[in-house]
Design an enzyme around this catalytic site. Structure first.
Site, PDB file in Angstrom:
ATOM      1  N   LYS A  68       0.832  -1.204   0.000  1.00 30.07           N
ATOM      2  CA  LYS A  68       0.000   0.000   0.000  1.00 30.07           C
ATOM      3  C   LYS A  68       0.871   1.261   0.000  1.00 30.07           C
ATOM      4  O   LYS A  68       0.680   2.168  -0.804  1.00 30.07           O
ATOM      5  CB  LYS A  68      -0.922   0.011   1.230  1.00 30.07           C
ATOM      6  CG  LYS A  68      -1.772  -1.238   1.395  1.00 30.07           C
ATOM      7  CD  LYS A  68      -2.642  -1.191   2.637  1.00 30.07           C
ATOM      8  CE  LYS A  68      -1.924  -1.159   3.975  1.00 30.07           C
ATOM      9  NZ  LYS A  68      -1.206  -2.400   4.339  1.00 30.07           N
TER      10      LYS A  68
ATOM     11  N   ARG B 123      -9.845   0.159   8.909  1.00 33.83           N
ATOM     12  CA  ARG B 123      -9.483  -1.250   9.107  1.00 33.83           C
ATOM     13  C   ARG B 123     -10.433  -1.952  10.043  1.00 33.83           C
ATOM     14  O   ARG B 123     -10.190  -3.112  10.392  1.00 33.83           O
ATOM     15  CB  ARG B 123      -8.129  -1.423   9.803  1.00 33.83           C
ATOM     16  CG  ARG B 123      -7.016  -0.795   9.213  1.00 33.83           C
ATOM     17  CD  ARG B 123      -5.727  -1.180   9.923  1.00 33.83           C
ATOM     18  NE  ARG B 123      -4.759  -0.277   9.378  1.00 33.83           N
ATOM     19  CZ  ARG B 123      -3.500  -0.532   9.212  1.00 33.83           C
ATOM     20  NH1 ARG B 123      -3.000  -1.668   9.616  1.00 33.83           N
ATOM     21  NH2 ARG B 123      -2.702   0.337   8.660  1.00 33.83           N
TER      22      ARG B 123
ATOM     23  N   ARG C  72      12.159  -5.349   4.612  1.00 35.96           N
ATOM     24  CA  ARG C  72      11.798  -3.932   4.396  1.00 35.96           C
ATOM     25  C   ARG C  72      12.689  -2.984   5.197  1.00 35.96           C
ATOM     26  O   ARG C  72      13.069  -3.264   6.327  1.00 35.96           O
ATOM     27  CB  ARG C  72      10.339  -3.706   4.808  1.00 35.96           C
ATOM     28  CG  ARG C  72       9.973  -2.228   4.795  1.00 35.96           C
ATOM     29  CD  ARG C  72       8.511  -2.003   4.798  1.00 35.96           C
ATOM     30  NE  ARG C  72       7.878  -2.390   6.051  1.00 35.96           N
ATOM     31  CZ  ARG C  72       6.582  -2.246   6.278  1.00 35.96           C
ATOM     32  NH1 ARG C  72       5.809  -1.733   5.349  1.00 35.96           N
ATOM     33  NH2 ARG C  72       6.064  -2.626   7.418  1.00 35.96           N
TER      34      ARG C  72
ATOM     35  N   ARG D 116      11.521  -1.297  10.828  1.00 37.47           N
ATOM     36  CA  ARG D 116      10.455  -1.025  11.788  1.00 37.47           C
ATOM     37  C   ARG D 116      10.443  -2.102  12.875  1.00 37.47           C
ATOM     38  O   ARG D 116      10.588  -3.283  12.573  1.00 37.47           O
ATOM     39  CB  ARG D 116       9.092  -1.001  11.070  1.00 37.47           C
ATOM     40  CG  ARG D 116       8.723   0.379  10.586  1.00 37.47           C
ATOM     41  CD  ARG D 116       7.517   0.409   9.699  1.00 37.47           C
ATOM     42  NE  ARG D 116       6.334  -0.323  10.158  1.00 37.47           N
ATOM     43  CZ  ARG D 116       5.170  -0.358   9.497  1.00 37.47           C
ATOM     44  NH1 ARG D 116       5.042   0.321   8.362  1.00 37.47           N
ATOM     45  NH2 ARG D 116       4.160  -1.036   9.951  1.00 37.47           N
TER      46      ARG D 116
ATOM     47  N   ARG E  48       0.278  -9.203  13.684  1.00 37.24           N
ATOM     48  CA  ARG E  48      -0.358  -8.223  12.773  1.00 37.24           C
ATOM     49  C   ARG E  48      -1.230  -8.948  11.748  1.00 37.24           C
ATOM     50  O   ARG E  48      -2.315  -8.488  11.407  1.00 37.24           O
ATOM     51  CB  ARG E  48       0.709  -7.387  12.057  1.00 37.24           C
ATOM     52  CG  ARG E  48       1.327  -6.324  12.962  1.00 37.24           C
ATOM     53  CD  ARG E  48       2.613  -5.777  12.394  1.00 37.24           C
ATOM     54  NE  ARG E  48       2.442  -5.050  11.153  1.00 37.24           N
ATOM     55  CZ  ARG E  48       3.443  -4.764  10.312  1.00 37.24           C
ATOM     56  NH1 ARG E  48       4.681  -5.155  10.595  1.00 37.24           N
ATOM     57  NH2 ARG E  48       3.215  -4.091   9.227  1.00 37.24           N
TER      58      ARG E  48
HETATM   59  P1  AP5 Z   1       4.862  -1.527   1.807  1.00 39.74           P
HETATM   60  O1  AP5 Z   1       4.465  -0.675   0.649  1.00 39.74           O
HETATM   61  O2  AP5 Z   1       5.635  -0.886   2.887  1.00 39.74           O
HETATM   62  O3  AP5 Z   1       3.587  -2.302   2.394  1.00 39.74           O
HETATM   63  P2  AP5 Z   1       2.338  -1.790   3.217  1.00 39.74           P
HETATM   64  O4  AP5 Z   1       1.129  -2.422   2.628  1.00 39.74           O
HETATM   65  O5  AP5 Z   1       2.360  -0.302   3.319  1.00 39.74           O
HETATM   66  O6  AP5 Z   1       2.626  -2.501   4.595  1.00 39.74           O
HETATM   67  P3  AP5 Z   1       2.594  -1.935   6.092  1.00 39.74           P
HETATM   68  O7  AP5 Z   1       3.389  -2.895   6.922  1.00 39.74           O
HETATM   69  O8  AP5 Z   1       2.999  -0.499   6.143  1.00 39.74           O
HETATM   70  O9  AP5 Z   1       1.084  -2.093   6.435  1.00 39.74           O
HETATM   71  P4  AP5 Z   1       0.442  -2.137   7.799  1.00 39.74           P
HETATM   72  O10 AP5 Z   1      -0.948  -1.921   7.424  1.00 39.74           O
HETATM   73  O11 AP5 Z   1       0.681  -3.314   8.622  1.00 39.74           O
HETATM   74  O12 AP5 Z   1       1.209  -1.013   8.646  1.00 39.74           O
HETATM   75  P5  AP5 Z   1       0.888   0.511   8.953  1.00 39.74           P
HETATM   76  O13 AP5 Z   1       2.147   1.238   8.990  1.00 39.74           O
HETATM   77  O14 AP5 Z   1      -0.187   0.980   8.073  1.00 39.74           O
HETATM   78  O15 AP5 Z   1       5.670  -2.784   1.215  1.00 39.74           O
HETATM   79  C1  AP5 Z   1       6.229  -3.756   2.066  1.00 39.74           C
HETATM   80  C2  AP5 Z   1       7.618  -4.172   1.555  1.00 39.74           C
HETATM   81  O16 AP5 Z   1       7.460  -4.866   0.326  1.00 39.74           O
HETATM   82  C3  AP5 Z   1       8.556  -2.999   1.250  1.00 39.74           C
HETATM   83  O17 AP5 Z   1       9.844  -3.384   1.584  1.00 39.74           O
HETATM   84  C4  AP5 Z   1       8.421  -2.782  -0.263  1.00 39.74           C
HETATM   85  O18 AP5 Z   1       9.620  -2.288  -0.836  1.00 39.74           O
HETATM   86  C5  AP5 Z   1       8.122  -4.198  -0.746  1.00 39.74           C
HETATM   87  N1  AP5 Z   1       7.184  -4.243  -1.878  1.00 39.74           N
HETATM   88  C6  AP5 Z   1       6.105  -3.444  -2.074  1.00 39.74           C
HETATM   89  N2  AP5 Z   1       5.450  -3.804  -3.199  1.00 39.74           N
HETATM   90  C7  AP5 Z   1       6.134  -4.870  -3.706  1.00 39.74           C
HETATM   91  C8  AP5 Z   1       5.944  -5.691  -4.853  1.00 39.74           C
HETATM   92  N3  AP5 Z   1       4.916  -5.498  -5.700  1.00 39.74           N
HETATM   93  N4  AP5 Z   1       6.827  -6.686  -5.082  1.00 39.74           N
HETATM   94  C9  AP5 Z   1       7.864  -6.900  -4.220  1.00 39.74           C
HETATM   95  N5  AP5 Z   1       8.097  -6.144  -3.126  1.00 39.74           N
HETATM   96  C10 AP5 Z   1       7.227  -5.138  -2.859  1.00 39.74           C
HETATM   97  O19 AP5 Z   1       0.307   0.375  10.420  1.00 39.74           O
HETATM   98  C11 AP5 Z   1       1.189   0.061  11.487  1.00 39.74           C
HETATM   99  C12 AP5 Z   1       0.408  -0.077  12.785  1.00 39.74           C
HETATM  100  O20 AP5 Z   1      -0.273   1.165  13.079  1.00 39.74           O
HETATM  101  C13 AP5 Z   1      -0.704  -1.130  12.792  1.00 39.74           C
HETATM  102  O21 AP5 Z   1      -0.205  -2.425  13.062  1.00 39.74           O
HETATM  103  C14 AP5 Z   1      -1.590  -0.595  13.905  1.00 39.74           C
HETATM  104  O22 AP5 Z   1      -1.020  -0.865  15.150  1.00 39.74           O
HETATM  105  C15 AP5 Z   1      -1.534   0.908  13.681  1.00 39.74           C
HETATM  106  N6  AP5 Z   1      -2.594   1.356  12.750  1.00 39.74           N
HETATM  107  C16 AP5 Z   1      -2.420   1.900  11.507  1.00 39.74           C
HETATM  108  N7  AP5 Z   1      -3.616   2.186  10.948  1.00 39.74           N
HETATM  109  C17 AP5 Z   1      -4.564   1.809  11.853  1.00 39.74           C
HETATM  110  C18 AP5 Z   1      -5.984   1.820  11.834  1.00 39.74           C
HETATM  111  N8  AP5 Z   1      -6.673   2.283  10.772  1.00 39.74           N
HETATM  112  N9  AP5 Z   1      -6.634   1.361  12.945  1.00 39.74           N
HETATM  113  C19 AP5 Z   1      -5.956   0.926  14.022  1.00 39.74           C
HETATM  114  N10 AP5 Z   1      -4.605   0.858  14.096  1.00 39.74           N
HETATM  115  C20 AP5 Z   1      -3.915   1.299  13.015  1.00 39.74           C
HETATM  116 MG    MG Z   2       2.671   1.086   4.890  1.00 38.82          MG
END
Ligand code: AP5
Ligand code: MG
Length: 212
Positions: free
Chosen positions: A13, A88, A126, A159, A170
């Site tokens: 994402k 979410r 990552r 991270r 997660r």
């Molecule tokens: P990346 O683009 O970083 O993936 P992502 O989908 O953004 O993954 P996240 O881990 O950021 O999602 P998340 O939802 O768990 O965490 P968030 O920070 O939102 O890609 C991942 C890796 O793959 C990278 O290294 C990239 O280079 C590689 N890659 C990408 N595309 C690729 C491809 N096509 N092919 C190969 N490699 C690829 O949330 C963190 C925490 O915050 C949550 O756990 C929760 O505690 C809290 N939080 C956030 N939002 C909420 C909410 N709405 N409600 C409650 N708690 C929340």
């Molecule tokens: Mg992300």
């Protein structure tokens, strides 16, 4: 355009959000990045969020909804936006629908479909920019200079919640809390699924196609 990017942790994402936003001429935001920004500024919200994020749990709905609604209300986001990682939970989805009910609602919800094994591989390799938070990957998207962000030159880090134990939780939390939200948007007719297990540029093309 009001666009929501949904998908499991590591589905890509954050990698696609800013490109899609540039293409659509709007701003993008990740709820996770907003929490991490609060944490780096040592705010009360950041401290609260950290106690959930470090375990891989979701931050409670009330504070999460307030934080994202405040972002949406900023004048520069009134014409549209790309949001990555919100809603979410069903409560978040309902709050968003209510918020946007006077402005036509969400235009597109894109679901990033990736098998679990790929997610684990993506998260374990990552690296994130300590300043602009852009994601890189040791194998799939390496930075041009080791440990330096291609966009702003700042240092990259791993991270804390990308450690294997936290990743496992997660993924569990995602299945329990967020899969019902996919059904919710499917019923509204706005959901589009893309095969996000493909390479980064193929996923970008697939996204352009569903947003056309
Ligand atoms: P990346 O683009 O970083 O993936 P992502 O989908 O953004 O993954 P996240 O881990 O950021 O999602 P998340 O939802 O768990 O965490 P968030 O920070 O939102 O890609 C991942 C890796 O793959 C990278 O290294 C990239 O280079 C590689 N890659 C990408 N595309 C690729 C491809 N096509 N092919 C190969 N490699 C690829 O949330 C963190 C925490 O915050 C949550 O756990 C929760 O505690 C809290 N939080 C956030 N939002 C909420 C909410 N709405 N409600 C409650 N708690 C929340
Ligand atoms: Mg992300």
């Amino acid at each position: 355009m009001k666009i929501i990017l949904m998908g499991p942790p590591g589905s890509g994402k954050g990698t696609q959000a800013s490109h899609i936003a540039e293409m659509a001429g709007v701003y993008s935001v990740s709820s996770g990045d907003l929490f991490r920004d609060n944490l780096s500024r040592n705010t009360e919200l950041g401290q609260l969020a950290q106690s959930f994020m470090e375990k891989g749990e979701y931050v409670p709905d009330d504070v999460t909804i307030d934080m994202v609604m405040n972002w949406i209300e900023e004048p520069q986001h009134s014409d549209g936006f790309v949001i990555d990682g919100f809603p979410r939970t069903l409560a978040q989805a309902e709050a968003l629908d209510e918020k946007l009910s006077n402005t036509g609602g969400v235009d597109r919800v894109v679901f990033f479909d990736v098998p679990e094994d790929d997610l684990v591989q993506r998260l374990s390799g990552r690296m994130i920019c300590s300043s602009c938070q852009r994601p890189f990957h040791k194998m799939f998207s390496p930075p041009q200079r080791e440990n330096c962000c291609d966009y702003c030159g700042e240092a990259l880090y791993q991270r804390e919640d990308d450690k294997p134990d936290v990743v496992r939780n997660r993924l569990h939390v995602y299945i329990r809390e967020t899969e019902p939200v996919i059904d919710y948007f499917e019923k509204s007719g706005n959901l589009r699924r893309i095969d996000a297990s493909l390479g980064i540029s193929e996923v970008r093309e697939a996204l352009k196609e569903v947003l056309r």
